[in-house]
Design a protein around this motif. Sequence first.
Motif, mmCIF file in Angstrom:
data_model
loop_
_atom_site.group_PDB
_atom_site.id
_atom_site.type_symbol
_atom_site.label_atom_id
_atom_site.label_comp_id
_atom_site.label_asym_id
_atom_site.label_seq_id
_atom_site.Cartn_x
_atom_site.Cartn_y
_atom_site.Cartn_z
ATOM 1 N N TYR A 104 33.066 31.992 -25.140
ATOM 2 C CA TYR A 104 34.354 32.645 -25.392
ATOM 3 C C TYR A 104 34.591 32.949 -26.884
ATOM 4 N N PRO A 105 34.513 31.959 -27.800
ATOM 5 C CA PRO A 105 34.757 32.311 -29.211
ATOM 6 C C PRO A 105 33.701 33.262 -29.772
ATOM 7 N N VAL A 106 32.489 33.195 -29.218
ATOM 8 C CA VAL A 106 31.423 34.102 -29.645
ATOM 9 C C VAL A 106 31.782 35.529 -29.221
ATOM 10 N N THR A 107 32.250 35.648 -27.983
ATOM 11 C CA THR A 107 32.647 36.951 -27.436
ATOM 12 C C THR A 107 33.778 37.550 -28.268
ATOM 13 N N ARG A 108 34.753 36.712 -28.548
ATOM 14 C CA ARG A 108 35.894 37.154 -29.361
ATOM 15 C C ARG A 108 35.418 37.646 -30.726
ATOM 16 N N GLY A 109 34.530 36.865 -31.345
ATOM 17 C CA GLY A 109 34.003 37.232 -32.659
ATOM 18 C C GLY A 109 33.269 38.560 -32.615
ATOM 19 N N LEU A 110 32.445 38.744 -31.593
ATOM 20 C CA LEU A 110 31.665 39.981 -31.478
ATOM 21 C C LEU A 110 32.569 41.173 -31.191
ATOM 22 N N PHE A 111 33.594 40.945 -30.396
ATOM 23 C CA PHE A 111 34.573 41.997 -30.084
ATOM 24 C C PHE A 111 35.282 42.419 -31.370
ATOM 25 N N GLN A 112 35.731 41.411 -32.124
ATOM 26 C CA GLN A 112 36.464 41.703 -33.360
ATOM 27 C C GLN A 112 35.576 42.354 -34.419
ATOM 28 N N ALA A 113 34.268 42.107 -34.310
ATOM 29 C CA ALA A 113 33.332 42.719 -35.265
ATOM 30 C C ALA A 113 33.014 44.164 -34.893
ATOM 31 N N GLY A 114 33.601 44.640 -33.795
ATOM 32 C CA GLY A 114 33.458 46.052 -33.452
ATOM 33 C C GLY A 114 32.428 46.375 -32.385
ATOM 34 N N ASN A 115 31.863 45.350 -31.754
ATOM 35 C CA ASN A 115 30.876 45.606 -30.714
ATOM 36 C C ASN A 115 31.525 46.107 -29.422
ATOM 37 N N GLN A 116 30.759 46.858 -28.656
ATOM 38 C CA GLN A 116 31.109 47.141 -27.260
ATOM 39 C C GLN A 116 30.679 45.901 -26.486
ATOM 40 N N VAL A 117 31.614 45.191 -25.866
ATOM 41 C CA VAL A 117 31.266 43.899 -25.266
ATOM 42 C C VAL A 117 31.345 43.936 -23.746
ATOM 43 N N ILE A 118 30.229 43.577 -23.112
ATOM 44 C CA ILE A 118 30.224 43.373 -21.664
ATOM 45 C C ILE A 118 30.124 41.870 -21.430
ATOM 46 N N GLY A 119 31.045 41.332 -20.650
ATOM 47 C CA GLY A 119 31.010 39.905 -20.361
ATOM 48 C C GLY A 119 30.518 39.657 -18.946
ATOM 49 N N ILE A 120 29.691 38.627 -18.791
ATOM 50 C CA ILE A 120 29.323 38.184 -17.442
ATOM 51 C C ILE A 120 29.622 36.688 -17.388
#
Lengths: 270, 470
Positions: free
Chosen positions: A114-130
């Motif tokens: 979760y915090p990794v996903t948040r960080g990557l999202f905030q860094a501007g990535n297109q994020v797909i979560g599974i």
Amino acid sequence: MFKIVEKKVLGQDIKLFRIEAPAISKKAKPGMFVIVKIGEKGERIPLTINDFDPQKGTVTIVFQEVGKTTMMLGRLNEGDVIEDLVGPLGKPTEIENFGKVVCIGGGVGTAVIYPVTRGLFQAGNQVIGIVGARNKDLLIFEEEMKAFCHRLIITTDDGSKGHHGLVTDVLKQILAEEKIDRVIAIGPTIMMKFVAKTTEPFGVPTIVSLNPIMIDATGMCGVCRVNVGNETKFACVHGPEFDGHKVDFDLLMGRLNQYKEEEKIALTTL
Amino acid sequence: MEDTEKKPKRKIIPNKTKMPEQPPQERVKNFKEVPLGYSEDQAVEEATRCIQCKNRPCIEGCPVEIDIPDFIALIAERKFVEAIRKMKEKNALPAVCGRVCPQEVQCESKCTLGKKNEPVAIGRLERFIADWERENKMVQVPPLPAPRGKKVAVVGSGPAGLTVAADLAKLGFGVTIFEALHKAGGVLVYGIPEFRLPKAIVQAEVDYVKSLGAELVTNAVIGNLYTIPELLNNGFDAVFIGIGAGGPMFMDIPGENLSGVYSANEFLTRSNLMKAYLFPEYDTPIKRSRNVAVVGGGNVAMDSARTAIRLGADEVYLVYRRSREEMPARAEEAHHAEEEGLIFKFLTNPIRIIGDEKGNVKGMECLRMELGEPDASGRRRPIAVKGSEFTIDIDALIMSLGTNANPLLPASTPGLALNKWGYIVANEETGETNLKGVFAGGDIVTGGATVILAMGAGRKAARAIEKYLS
């Protein structure tokens, strides 16, 4: 002494503690972990940090009750204290704008992706979560993940929610259809092994967060050593995140199972 | 009688007063201390052997310059309180040093009596007087000077850190000790086993240092939780780094990561710090293995082997690539281990570790060695004998090959000068590093050495820190 300021039951045997630890909260970053020890006779176990709030001076851990220590931990309540909490340890997750990333959380590992996903999202990535779990009662952090994923797919082994099957089924399909720049997977070792196997033919860089047995967790004892690209690494200081295509998962699983008998004996003393 | 007016000529007693110890067959079944210590009478008897020679060479042999003849004379006069006060002027940890110092190459090697006879048992007397003080509850905080208003951070609570902390606290400095583990003592708690150094004694010594005013913060991994520059920017006027040489070395041979292969650090930390020998009363487990091999020839190897014996192994082998003469372990340790049934396999070098289908160690392939010409260390270089491969069946293997510098703290300290092995470069006499206000000493400077050398470095650094802050 570290006070538990909030306790939540997230799912079957899965609990969340928000703990007062001002100094740790100021240095914590996604991907790092803490060592928890309860009582004079307790063992030292590593738990990857779920969240941290430097303003409130707290760190949050999520754990599943699988052995004596986690069960004893689960019996603690708000206002109780944890004698020893050490951290933040290990290297933080590499967070930058990679492009399109897939973040995979399995079981209690979802709390940590979760915090990794948040960080990557905030860094501007297109994020797909599974997010995968054995059944819907073990699903955690679904809403939180949704907030930082452009797309979120749920899988359950028994089909009680979302895709009926494994995270790797969904991942394979995505990899076949889209260009993915990076995959990060945190969950059971067997899941991470198969995520790495799935991405390998597609040549997508894949990061996994390993969870070997640790004692001091500062590079002193070497119990957490893992083979990465035929080199010995200490997960506590060189990791816990490594290139999933280079990790010898079978060796890791063997080392994780070393104390299975003793773990059973320990449970009888609860 | 006519002679009573004359001072009787002192009679030389050639041998040390024997110290009682637990018999081998009994002690292999427990973790209690092996040597049991002197009684008051035995201590007085031994102290009387000291001839109080004029040139006092023993003091030169002591890295912390204890006034050895003076404390011994006080024991001989049964002035035990005075004796321990004299000791503590120079040594804050006598109960530890009396047990683990290699006196045979230090103070006792210089003893005048020792030229023709056995030297005075200085180590045993040191241990006696420290134990006497603790057991009779005579531990006293010396008068402390007014606070100087300067604060020093001590990183690491092993022998070096405890010495610096005690010395500076006694001088009126505010001292905070940061320890990464949950218990203070460093190698004294995680490394040296209970049967050589009871942990209650280490705790008492730590408590003494705290009673001098030093504050102890456990669970504080410096480098992660706070960095050295942060300590200096947040109220500390100087920092002493005494973090030891923490990292375990491996041989880099196939199979080293199989289950059942331990570093000595792990094996001893489980047993000593985590008290795994008391599992399941304590939660940390340790395997009760049947056939154990320890690779190495130092004191840590002996400690590991003797721990494995006490955990109930059928056979414990010590595998060392040179011969007994080259073994770095203290003769006393090797002797104790042998009495306890340790099987020495000298001139033997492992080349491969063999696992079963589950990834557990089941054997070790070795080569026989022979000794050639002396190498850089002055010891004869072991050379493999071609075609001499043989296998030892084992279910646990402990690698005791020494340690290397742990990079965690240095890596977080920008600009700190390190040597090519990663140890901190520090002035031998003062502990000064290349960074202003940052001092270092002990194993993180010298590489793996002894408790007393780390204490000696702590003593010197404390003096230099006092000078720096004055």
